[in-house]
Design a protein around this motif. Structure first.
Motif, PDB file in Angstrom:
ATOM      1  N   ALA A 352       0.929  -0.728  -0.333  1.00 32.65           N
ATOM      2  CA  ALA A 352      -0.202   0.261   0.006  1.00 32.65           C
ATOM      3  C   ALA A 352       0.509   1.154  -0.210  1.00 32.65           C
ATOM      4  O   ALA A 352       0.471   1.929  -0.242  1.00 32.65           O
ATOM      5  CB  ALA A 352      -0.714   0.077   1.320  1.00 32.65           C
ATOM      6  N   THR A 353       2.094   1.571   0.219  1.00 29.53           N
ATOM      7  CA  THR A 353       2.767   2.448   0.623  1.00 29.53           C
ATOM      8  C   THR A 353       3.233   2.371  -1.423  1.00 29.53           C
ATOM      9  O   THR A 353       4.554   3.732  -1.602  1.00 29.53           O
ATOM     10  CB  THR A 353       4.777   1.884   1.225  1.00 29.53           C
ATOM     11  OG1 THR A 353       5.449   0.591   0.976  1.00 29.53           O
ATOM     12  CG2 THR A 353       3.443   1.961   3.193  1.00 29.53           C
ATOM     13  N   TRP A 354       3.309   1.831  -2.076  1.00 34.31           N
ATOM     14  CA  TRP A 354       4.050   1.778  -3.083  1.00 34.31           C
ATOM     15  C   TRP A 354       3.631   2.760  -3.874  1.00 34.31           C
ATOM     16  O   TRP A 354       2.029   3.092  -3.730  1.00 34.31           O
ATOM     17  CB  TRP A 354       4.415   0.270  -3.965  1.00 34.31           C
ATOM     18  CG  TRP A 354       5.247  -1.102  -3.150  1.00 34.31           C
ATOM     19  CD1 TRP A 354       6.321  -0.297  -2.470  1.00 34.31           C
ATOM     20  CD2 TRP A 354       5.321  -2.180  -3.173  1.00 34.31           C
ATOM     21  NE1 TRP A 354       6.948  -1.224  -2.119  1.00 34.31           N
ATOM     22  CE2 TRP A 354       6.071  -2.801  -2.270  1.00 34.31           C
ATOM     23  CE3 TRP A 354       3.917  -2.961  -4.460  1.00 34.31           C
ATOM     24  CZ2 TRP A 354       6.284  -3.574  -2.270  1.00 34.31           C
ATOM     25  CZ3 TRP A 354       4.489  -3.974  -4.464  1.00 34.31           C
ATOM     26  CH2 TRP A 354       5.611  -4.518  -3.086  1.00 34.31           C
ATOM     27  N   PRO A 355       4.302   3.434  -4.631  1.00 40.47           N
ATOM     28  CA  PRO A 355       3.467   4.871  -5.919  1.00 40.47           C
ATOM     29  C   PRO A 355       2.631   3.842  -7.029  1.00 40.47           C
ATOM     30  O   PRO A 355       3.192   2.587  -7.498  1.00 40.47           O
ATOM     31  CB  PRO A 355       4.382   5.426  -6.728  1.00 40.47           C
ATOM     32  CG  PRO A 355       5.409   4.613  -6.724  1.00 40.47           C
ATOM     33  CD  PRO A 355       5.476   3.428  -5.323  1.00 40.47           C
ATOM     34  N   THR A 356       1.342   4.420  -6.989  1.00 45.94           N
ATOM     35  CA  THR A 356       0.276   4.020  -7.648  1.00 45.94           C
ATOM     36  C   THR A 356       0.559   4.963  -9.560  1.00 45.94           C
ATOM     37  O   THR A 356       1.807   5.795  -9.302  1.00 45.94           O
ATOM     38  CB  THR A 356      -1.156   4.436  -7.777  1.00 45.94           C
ATOM     39  OG1 THR A 356      -0.853   6.343  -7.928  1.00 45.94           O
ATOM     40  CG2 THR A 356      -1.650   4.014  -6.146  1.00 45.94           C
ATOM     41  N   GLU A 357       0.068   3.852 -10.253  1.00 53.30           N
ATOM     42  CA  GLU A 357       0.493   4.851 -11.701  1.00 53.30           C
ATOM     43  C   GLU A 357       0.413   6.038 -11.971  1.00 53.30           C
ATOM     44  O   GLU A 357       0.691   6.882 -12.008  1.00 53.30           O
ATOM     45  CB  GLU A 357      -0.369   4.063 -12.860  1.00 53.30           C
ATOM     46  CG  GLU A 357       0.307   2.617 -12.898  1.00 53.30           C
ATOM     47  CD  GLU A 357      -0.515   1.875 -13.811  1.00 53.30           C
ATOM     48  OE1 GLU A 357      -0.087   1.512 -15.050  1.00 53.30           O
ATOM     49  OE2 GLU A 357      -1.630   2.086 -14.030  1.00 53.30           O
ATOM     50  N   ASP A 358      -0.937   6.423 -11.438  1.00 49.15           N
ATOM     51  CA  ASP A 358      -0.984   8.265 -10.977  1.00 49.15           C
ATOM     52  C   ASP A 358      -0.094   9.061 -10.868  1.00 49.15           C
ATOM     53  O   ASP A 358       0.472  10.594 -11.301  1.00 49.15           O
ATOM     54  CB  ASP A 358      -2.390   8.512 -10.470  1.00 49.15           C
ATOM     55  CG  ASP A 358      -4.114   8.406 -11.451  1.00 49.15           C
ATOM     56  OD1 ASP A 358      -3.549   8.150 -12.770  1.00 49.15           O
ATOM     57  OD2 ASP A 358      -4.850   8.061 -10.722  1.00 49.15           O
ATOM     58  N   GLU A 359       0.589   8.199  -9.687  1.00 52.02           N
ATOM     59  CA  GLU A 359       1.446   8.982  -8.483  1.00 52.02           C
ATOM     60  C   GLU A 359       2.794   9.647  -9.454  1.00 52.02           C
ATOM     61  O   GLU A 359       3.366  10.526  -9.495  1.00 52.02           O
ATOM     62  CB  GLU A 359       1.213   8.847  -7.509  1.00 52.02           C
ATOM     63  CG  GLU A 359       0.523   8.797  -6.135  1.00 52.02           C
ATOM     64  CD  GLU A 359       0.441   8.339  -5.159  1.00 52.02           C
ATOM     65  OE1 GLU A 359       0.304   8.269  -3.966  1.00 52.02           O
ATOM     66  OE2 GLU A 359       1.192   6.624  -5.446  1.00 52.02           O
ATOM     67  N   THR A 360       3.403   7.582 -10.444  1.00 53.58           N
ATOM     68  CA  THR A 360       4.043   7.669 -11.255  1.00 53.58           C
ATOM     69  C   THR A 360       4.197   9.304 -12.259  1.00 53.58           C
ATOM     70  O   THR A 360       5.261  10.110 -12.628  1.00 53.58           O
ATOM     71  CB  THR A 360       4.113   6.710 -11.465  1.00 53.58           C
ATOM     72  OG1 THR A 360       4.571   5.755 -10.681  1.00 53.58           O
ATOM     73  CG2 THR A 360       5.398   7.009 -12.347  1.00 53.58           C
ATOM     74  N   VAL A 361       3.086   9.455 -13.098  1.00 52.84           N
ATOM     75  CA  VAL A 361       2.665  10.251 -14.440  1.00 52.84           C
ATOM     76  C   VAL A 361       2.491  11.339 -12.886  1.00 52.84           C
ATOM     77  O   VAL A 361       3.466  12.296 -13.995  1.00 52.84           O
ATOM     78  CB  VAL A 361       1.406  10.008 -14.998  1.00 52.84           C
ATOM     79  CG1 VAL A 361       1.560  10.737 -15.956  1.00 52.84           C
ATOM     80  CG2 VAL A 361       1.384   8.260 -15.456  1.00 52.84           C
ATOM     81  N   ALA A 362       2.287  12.387 -12.265  1.00 50.03           N
ATOM     82  CA  ALA A 362       2.080  13.229 -11.633  1.00 50.03           C
ATOM     83  C   ALA A 362       3.730  14.077 -11.250  1.00 50.03           C
ATOM     84  O   ALA A 362       4.429  14.910 -11.364  1.00 50.03           O
ATOM     85  CB  ALA A 362       1.538  13.187 -10.332  1.00 50.03           C
TER      86      ALA A 362
END
Length: 378
Positions: A352-362
């Motif tokens: 749950a602490t790993w980045p999401t795809e949205d966070e990576t793109v941001a």
């Protein structure tokens, strides 16, 4: 050069980025596919420069990007093709050392900002190792920003002379998961029966059959597990140059190990396993480690590269090359269901602490903003 914006203001052209891939490494290719889809959804024009077979495998055009076939680095025309593809780019983002070096050559004499992502550490010996160090130095000193997928890659870039090196947010690549309607109580016994693991523990390893993966150590440990009752079955999903050597050892030593080649159902295989094993000499953000924790499968992994930061306290870590330590940890876990359940719970929290795809793109868009938007006068 047009200012970057996820939604370009009236009268301004959207940002045009070029994503450069080399030979189509699975992790970096999946990352670029995810990144392209997210950027296009935010109004960014994306061109992916990669060999044609990479587009067939990862469908960059299906993500809304343009694809330009650029041959592998061994092709003398690759730099010229890349230079033409980057002619009107606002920013170029290269993935991996060889792709990054070609981007440096292709952008020579231009003011186009270059972002580089290091997904793995390039390894070689002798004269080739010296050449790789020279390439690394040229790349990091040219790039405006170097993104490393692990803290040790970031440190390596800084030591090599990077002006700006940062930790990259990289999500778990979008691999197909078992469908919600799949019933594990029916699916997993079927998978285990197919593999020959009915009534015995199933240990899964995934990755190409090459020296980096440490499968020689895994086979050494498997000799110990022959004495257990029932004898665990080790299944290795992957293909590579060491298959004949490994298969010969398995047969000669009568080891409880099966090499099943490349599989399209790795998430299902992993979910059906009792333990996941990662024996590599080095890893950055291991896909196997991430998928194991997501699938709530206890993981035993080597304490190398980015693995400790990635898994935290949610896996059992052993030194690389220590077959005895690997064997002992596996034996203990198979006899300790409470410890396995604790690792499952920790794995869920860690994932749950790993980045999401949205966070990576941001994160990537924020870097692009810094490099392409006009800076206010002091």
């Amino acid at each position: 050069m047009s200012p970057v914006s996820s939604n370009a203001p009236h009268g301004q052209s959207p940002l045009r980025t070029v994503q450069v891939l080399g030979g189509g490494n699975a992790g970096s290719s999946a990352h670029v596919r995810s990144l392209a889809e997210g950027l296009v959804a935010r109004g960014v024009r994306v061109t992916v420069c990669a060999p044609a077979e990479a587009d067939r495998a990862y469908d960059f055009t299906g993500a809304g990007a343009d694809h330009v076939h650029v041959p592998r680095s061994s092709d003398p025309g690759s730099v010229a093709a890349l230079r033409a593809a980057c002619a009107d780019a606002d920013l170029v983002h290269a993935h991996g050392l060889h792709a990054s070096f070609r981007a440096v050559l292709a952008l020579s004499g231009r003011g186009t900002p270059l972002v580089v992502t290091w997904h793995n550490r390039a390894r070689a010996e002798g004269a080739r190792a010296h050449l790789l160090r020279l390439l690394e130095r040229r790349v990091v000193r040219t790039a405006a920003v170097v993104l490393g997928t692990t803290s040790d890659l970031v440190d390596r870039a800084r030591r090599t002379g990077a002006r700006d090196a940062r930790l990259a947010a990289v999500p778990l690549p979008g691999r197909r998961r078992p469908a919600d309607h799949d019933d594990p109580d029916r699916l997993w016994p079927k998978i285990r029966a197919e593999l020959g693991a009915t009534g015995r523990p199933l240990l899964m390893a995934v990755g190409s059959l090459d020296p980096q993966r440490g499968y020689d150590v895994l086979l050494d440990a498997a000799r110990t597990w022959r004495d257990l009752d029932p004898v665990p079955l080790v299944v290795v999903a992957g293909e590579g140059p060491l298959r004949p050597v490994l298969q010969r050892r398995i047969e000669d030593e009568e080891l409880p190990v099966r090499l099943v080649g490349r599989r399209e159902d790795v998430p299902e295989l992993l979910a059906a396993a009792d333990l996941a094993l990662l024996t590599s000499s080095w890893e950055s953000r291991s896909v196997l480690a991430q998928e194991a924790l997501h699938a709530r499968v206890p993981l035993v992994a080597t304490r190398v590269g980015g693995i400790p930061d990635l898994v935290g306290d949610a896996a059992e870590l052993v030194p690389y090359g220590d077959a005895e330590a690997l064997a002992d940890v596996v034996v203990r876990l198979l006899a300790d269901p409470d410890r396995c359940e604790l690792l499952r719970e920790r794995g869920t929290r860690q994932a749950a602490t790993w980045p999401t795809e949205d966070e990576t793109v941001a994160q990537v868009l924020s870097v692009y903003d810094e490099l392409t938007q006009p800076q206010p006068l002091a």
